[in-house]
Motif scaffolding. Sequence first.
Motif, mmCIF file in Angstrom:
data_model
loop_
_atom_site.group_PDB
_atom_site.id
_atom_site.type_symbol
_atom_site.label_atom_id
_atom_site.label_comp_id
_atom_site.label_asym_id
_atom_site.label_seq_id
_atom_site.Cartn_x
_atom_site.Cartn_y
_atom_site.Cartn_z
ATOM 1 N N GLU A 81 18.081 -67.023 46.901
ATOM 2 C CA GLU A 81 19.194 -66.094 46.702
ATOM 3 C C GLU A 81 19.696 -66.174 45.265
ATOM 4 O OE1 GLU A 81 21.931 -63.149 47.677
ATOM 5 O OE2 GLU A 81 20.105 -63.817 48.664
ATOM 6 N N GLN A 82 19.775 -67.386 44.735
ATOM 7 C CA GLN A 82 20.212 -67.562 43.341
ATOM 8 C C GLN A 82 19.231 -66.865 42.396
ATOM 9 O OE1 GLN A 82 22.992 -68.951 42.306
ATOM 10 N NE2 GLN A 82 22.582 -68.815 40.139
ATOM 11 N N ARG A 83 17.925 -67.015 42.649
ATOM 12 C CA ARG A 83 16.910 -66.373 41.807
ATOM 13 C C ARG A 83 17.036 -64.848 41.913
ATOM 14 N NH1 ARG A 83 11.969 -68.345 43.776
ATOM 15 N NH2 ARG A 83 12.519 -70.298 42.777
ATOM 16 N N ARG A 84 17.235 -64.346 43.141
ATOM 17 C CA ARG A 84 17.392 -62.907 43.333
ATOM 18 C C ARG A 84 18.635 -62.401 42.588
ATOM 19 N NH1 ARG A 84 20.188 -59.369 45.844
ATOM 20 N NH2 ARG A 84 21.470 -60.846 46.986
ATOM 21 N N ILE A 137 18.689 -78.525 56.458
ATOM 22 C CA ILE A 137 19.398 -78.590 55.170
ATOM 23 C C ILE A 137 18.477 -78.138 54.041
ATOM 24 C CG2 ILE A 137 20.459 -80.181 53.504
ATOM 25 C CD1 ILE A 137 21.548 -81.734 55.973
ATOM 26 N N THR A 138 17.208 -78.564 54.075
ATOM 27 C CA THR A 138 16.229 -78.134 53.062
ATOM 28 C C THR A 138 16.053 -76.627 53.111
ATOM 29 O OG1 THR A 138 15.100 -80.248 53.280
ATOM 30 C CG2 THR A 138 13.875 -78.459 52.230
ATOM 31 N N SER A 139 16.005 -76.070 54.311
ATOM 32 C CA SER A 139 15.868 -74.616 54.471
ATOM 33 C C SER A 139 17.061 -73.885 53.845
ATOM 34 C CB SER A 139 15.762 -74.274 55.958
ATOM 35 O OG SER A 139 15.877 -72.894 56.152
ATOM 36 N N ILE A 140 18.258 -74.421 54.072
ATOM 37 C CA ILE A 140 19.459 -73.815 53.485
ATOM 38 C C ILE A 140 19.396 -73.882 51.966
ATOM 39 C CG2 ILE A 140 21.956 -74.101 53.188
ATOM 40 C CD1 ILE A 140 22.085 -74.898 56.130
ATOM 41 N N LYS A 141 18.970 -75.041 51.434
ATOM 42 C CA LYS A 141 18.885 -75.200 49.979
ATOM 43 C C LYS A 141 17.854 -74.259 49.384
ATOM 44 C CE LYS A 141 20.459 -79.970 49.503
ATOM 45 N NZ LYS A 141 20.065 -81.341 49.164
ATOM 46 N N SER A 142 16.680 -74.119 50.035
ATOM 47 C CA SER A 142 15.644 -73.230 49.497
ATOM 48 C C SER A 142 16.090 -71.771 49.581
ATOM 49 C CB SER A 142 14.311 -73.430 50.206
ATOM 50 O OG SER A 142 14.385 -72.996 51.541
ATOM 51 N N THR A 143 16.780 -71.431 50.675
ATOM 52 C CA THR A 143 17.320 -70.073 50.794
ATOM 53 C C THR A 143 18.339 -69.825 49.697
ATOM 54 O OG1 THR A 143 17.008 -70.142 53.180
ATOM 55 C CG2 THR A 143 18.510 -68.474 52.336
#
Length: 171
Positions: free
Chosen positions: A77-80, A67-73
């Motif tokens: 993605e949001q930053r990109r 879940i943490t990996s999904i959130k960081s991704t």
Amino acid sequence: MPATEPWFTPGSCAMRLQNLEGLSSVSKSSLLRTIADDILAAFICISKQLSCGTLSARHTRPIHDFITSIKSTERLEQRRLQQDLERYRQRERRWRAERKWMRRKVEGLVKHSEVAYREWKERLERVSGNFDGATRELAALRWKYELSRSRVEREKLLGREADATLEETNR
């Protein structure tokens, strides 16, 4: 699609994604829907086992990491996407400035062409006036020329007649 096909049977999600390229768009959507349903069912089962005490936080650590990996991704993605959006906004501002510059240039060219048109129109009117005056003057000069030529011919005729009369009288 019948549920008996191997892609839609419960099991490893990664294994079901192996032949993804050969599926139609509708089949791909159906496959991903079944995988999402399997993941949701797995989380519900894990949650029930946590509630019963069969599983502890130590057991569910890989799920929390997932879940943490999904959130960081998602954050990456949001930053990109934010960076892309800012680049698009900069491009829009640059294009707007270029469009404004081009509009000013075109307006300047139109004004310049209008001034040049007026100047050439005035010159043409002057030349036309001069041409008309020259045509009238030429006509007057031709008339004078023809008049003087006819006068000279008349004088020659009169002079010949006078010479002929003189010769006759002298004879």
